[in-house]
Design a protein around this motif. Structure first.
Motif, short mmCIF file in Angstrom:
data_model
loop_
_atom_site.label_atom_id
_atom_site.label_comp_id
_atom_site.label_asym_id
_atom_site.label_seq_id
_atom_site.Cartn_x
_atom_site.Cartn_y
_atom_site.Cartn_z
N HIS A 615 35.64 36.77 19.44
CA HIS A 615 35.24 37.44 20.66
C HIS A 615 36.37 37.29 21.67
O HIS A 615 36.98 36.23 21.79
CB HIS A 615 33.96 36.81 21.22
CG HIS A 615 33.36 37.55 22.36
ND1 HIS A 615 33.78 37.41 23.66
CD2 HIS A 615 32.33 38.48 22.40
CE1 HIS A 615 33.07 38.18 24.46
NE2 HIS A 615 32.17 38.84 23.71
N SER A 616 36.65 38.39 22.39
CA SER A 616 37.81 38.38 23.28
C SER A 616 37.68 37.36 24.40
O SER A 616 38.68 36.89 24.95
CB SER A 616 38.01 39.78 23.88
OG SER A 616 36.85 40.18 24.60
N VAL A 617 36.45 36.98 24.76
CA VAL A 617 36.25 36.03 25.86
C VAL A 617 35.74 34.69 25.37
O VAL A 617 36.23 33.63 25.76
CB VAL A 617 35.26 36.62 26.92
CG1 VAL A 617 34.96 35.59 28.01
CG2 VAL A 617 35.82 37.89 27.52
N ASP A 618 34.75 34.69 24.48
CA ASP A 618 34.04 33.46 24.13
C ASP A 618 34.66 32.68 22.97
O ASP A 618 34.23 31.56 22.69
CB ASP A 618 32.58 33.78 23.77
CG ASP A 618 31.81 34.28 24.99
OD1 ASP A 618 32.27 33.99 26.12
OD2 ASP A 618 30.77 34.93 24.81
N SER A 619 35.63 33.24 22.27
CA SER A 619 36.27 32.48 21.19
C SER A 619 37.27 31.48 21.77
O SER A 619 37.92 31.75 22.79
CB SER A 619 36.99 33.43 20.23
OG SER A 619 36.06 34.20 19.51
N SER A 620 37.35 30.35 21.10
CA SER A 620 38.25 29.28 21.57
C SER A 620 38.67 28.40 20.40
O SER A 620 38.11 28.50 19.29
CB SER A 620 37.55 28.41 22.63
OG SER A 620 36.46 27.72 22.05
#
Length: 734
Positions: A615-620
């Motif tokens: 996910h562009s925001v929630d991946s880490s």
């Protein structure tokens, strides 16, 4: 021993006076070796009394006693450590080194052998053949290999079933090897009137060379002519002794003269005997017994001191240990010279409640003086908890021990033994040398500890003191190894046997105030996949703000033994962004280290990342680490996980008579015998591969199986699959 070295008029040292350091030629360093219960300590006490080191009450002027043992020895009623008792006699200083007879304390015995120049093997006439145990024979062979002079002392003659002649014959047969005539008596016992039980006590000794009888019936030795009842028994023994001495003589004409009927004078025989004893080629057998109540001289004590001072070698005759510089550069061979460069060795380290750490030191070269600064060089045994070190330390007081008492001495010259106080960094085996000329001595051989004892601190207070107490414990005893096992998370003390472990834990409690509990020892098991598997790791959470999103698909396949963990990236089209590939791998490896079934590390698999989502925001990084770990656990959930156990190569050295029982025992431990080979001395070396879980107590079991004659070594070779029934049983236990 005879006219050539008659010292019967020599005055023994005064009780209460510390033996003085003399020239090397006036020093004798003697280690007492023998089976547990043979009477070594009793013999040392008898010699201390006969030489005037103690009075008839067994005390010296300052209240010390040679029988003052530490609390552990008093409680266990046996010697567990090397002790030094220095005595003076006839202008000689004799350092008597009393060693434990129990096999667990072989490290103390090896230290005594290192410090000594000759050995007295103490054999009990009342132990029905156990007086010469297998361990005693092995030590005899070790001494023979390095040419250490040896003599035999027969004890317990007061026992009703004791027989000196039978014991001496057994010594010749078992210790003499190919040359039984090199182990012969110098004296025969003279018996007094028989008592009501029919037992005739030994009251004196008949000298085979001098032809005199030395009567101890009054508590003091008196010389007399042999009676008609004694003479017939002396002739055959005397002739055999003379032939044995002549066979070892450097005078090649002596045998021809003897066979031609010439009478060889006593002085010549005694001189040849002493030279042969000092060379280590002839080993006289003597008898000794403690003094009767109120008497000063025990049977055979003066004859024994005559042998020690007249026949045993001086420190000048000993081959010096090789030395190098601490950086490894070659140094000239040492000489036993009080004026030479200082080179001394710590042969034992202990703790004294009053003076702290106390080091027993053998001075090989130079002179050691109190309050001087010396260089301490240590080899380090990192696998046993010892570190290499090169430091300067100030020497504390020098003392001469007597029981638990210490008496100051002004210095210790080459060839002598002394106790040194407050060497805070020096450990057993370390070298003391001049600060401006540091040296490092070649270490002596120490056996490997092979009995693991896992321990835990008893309380939080004990946990705070545990590491410091263990460090002090292993500094004293180089036969002990400390292991902090990262796989099992256990603290393990590797010991020589159960008695050694008991003493170590008791010292930890009484000396260092650390109470520990023993727990079952764990071996380092591993896990691996029994078949290929595939799974998805999905870590998706949304709780306001930034969430966590990571999905990864993996395939897992087993690899050959020893392959470890392989990670392969086969993601196509950027399904998992490049910056998170390493995150997945990190999560997979972290989970593999924690295990996927029973908590043992996972090994020998290839993990292939095939697909995933981001996910562009929630991946880490953290999210993909978690997803990688979840994927590996999911893959393991659907297939059989094999347990791998460590396998050791074991080399067992035993007398030929025990080869069959040992091989049968190894087979019963799931061992695979690889082969056997003959070794010198009627022994066989058996090589086998055995699961480590089966040999946790092998140090104890082999000793029982081989009657103390066997020894073994072990070496890890690999992990391999545990049999399914055992693995299932272990899984149920978890």
């Amino acid at each position: 021993m005879g006219a050539a070295t008659d010292r019967r008029d020599a005055q023994p040292g005064a009780a209460g006076r510390a033996p003085t350091a003399g020239r090397p030629e006036t020093v004798r360093n003697v280690v007492l070796v023998g089976h547990s219960g043979a009477g070594k300590t009793t013999l040392v006490e008898a010699l201390a009394l006969a030489t005037g080191a103690v009075n008839r009450a067994g005390r010296v002027e300052d209240g010390g006693s040679v029988s003052d043992h530490d609390e552990i020895e008093q409680r266990q009623q046996r010697s567990v450590q090397l002790s030094l008792v220095p005595v003076e006699w006839g202008g000689y200083k004799v350092n008597l080194l009393d060693t434990p007879g129990y096999a667990d304390f072989v490290g103390e015995l090896r230290a005594g052998l290192r410090a000594a120049d000759a050995a007295l093997f103490v054999v009990s006439a009342a132990q029905d053949g156990e007086g010469i145990g297998g361990a005693t024979r092995m030590v005899w062979d070790e001494c023979a290999a390095v040419g250490m002079p040896r003599a035999v002392v027969v004890t317990h003659l007061e026992s009703a079933r004791a027989g000196f002649e039978e014991t001496a014959a057994r010594c010749a047969a078992e210790l003499g090897g190919d040359d039984p005539d090199a182990v012969l008596p110098l004296y025969l016992p003279v018996h007094g009137p028989a008592g009501p039980d029919g037992h005739a006590p030994v009251t004196g000794l008949a000298g085979l060379l001098t032809g005199k009888v030395y009567d101890y019936g009054s508590g003091e030795r008196h010389e007399a002519e042999p009676g008609p009842d004694v003479l017939p028994g002396l002739t055959q023994a005397r002739n055999r002794l003379i032939e044995g001495i002549i066979a070892e003589s450097e005078d090649e004409t002596l045998m021809d003269r003897y066979l031609g009927g010439a009478e060889i004078d006593t002085a010549t025989l005694v001189a040849d005997l002493e030279r042969a004893v000092a060379r280590g080629t002839f080993h006289p057998v003597l008898a000794a017994a403690p003094a009767a109540e109120g008497a000063r001289q025990g049977l055979g004590t003066l004859e024994l001191m005559e042998l020690v001072t007249g026949g045993f070698p001086t420190p000048l005759e000993r081959e010096m240990p090789a030395v190098t510089g601490p950086d490894g550069h070659t140094e000239p061979v040492l000489a036993c010279d009080p004026e030479g460069p200082l080179a001394a060795e710590v042969v034992k380290t202990s703790s004294d409640p009053y003076v702290g750490r106390l080091s027993l030191v053998r001075v090989f070269s130079g002179t050691l003086r109190p309050d001087e600064t010396v260089h301490v060089s240590g080899h380090g045994l990192e696998d046993r908890g010892h570190e290499d070190h090169d430091v300067d330390e100030r020497v504390g007081a020098l003392t001469s021990p007597f029981g638990r008492h210490q008496r100051p001495v002004p210095s210790a010259g080459a060839g002598d033994l002394v106790c040194v106080a407050k060497l805070g960094r020096a450990e057993t085996g370390d070298t003391l040398s001049g600060r401006d000329h540091p040296l490092l001595m070649e270490p002596w051989q120490m056996p490997d500890p092979l009995l693991p004892v896992a321990i835990e601190a008893h309380s939080k207070a004990d946990e705070d003191k545990l590491s410091q107490g263990l460090a002090k414990l292993v500094a004293e005893d180089p036969t002990m190894r400390l292991e902090q096992n990262q796989d099992t998370r256990q603290v393990v003390l590797w010991c020589m046997g159960e008695a050694h472990a008991d003493v170590a834990l008791e010292r930890l409690r009484s000396r260092y105030g650390v109470q520990v509990d023993t727990v079952p020892h764990k071996v380092s098991l591993r896990e691996t996949f029994g078949a290929p598997a595939a799974a998805r790791g999905r870590h998706v959470k949304q709780s306001g703000g930034h969430g966590q999103f990571a999905i990864c698909d993996i395939e897992v396949e087993p690899l050959p033994e020893g392959s470890g963990i392989e990670f392969v990236d086969k993601v196509i089209g950027g399904a998992v962004p490049r910056q998170f590939i390493a995150s997945v791998e990190k999560g997979v490896r972290a989970q593999a280290a924690r295990g996927v079934a029973l908590g043992f590390p996972l090994v020998d698999v290839r993990v292939t990342l095939t697909d995933g989502k981001a996910h562009s925001v929630d991946s880490s990084d953290a999210a993909f680490q978690t997803a990688g770990a979840l994927a590996l656990r999911e893959a393991a959930a659907g297939i059989r996980i094999h347990l791998l156990e460590p396998v050791a190569e074991v080399a067992v050295l035993v007398p030929d008579a025990y080869v069959g029982p040992v091989m049968s025992d190894l087979s019963g431990r799931r061992g695979r015998v690889l082969g056997t080979e003959q070794t010198p001395g009627g022994r066989s070396l058996i090589r086998a591969e055995v699961p480590e879980i089966e040999i946790g107590r092998y140090a104890v079991d082999l000793r029982s199986l081989s009657h103390g004659t066997g020894r073994f070594s072990r070496r890890y070779v690999r992990h391999e699959a545990m049999p399914a029934p055992l693995a299932a049983k272990l899984s149920q236990a978890h």
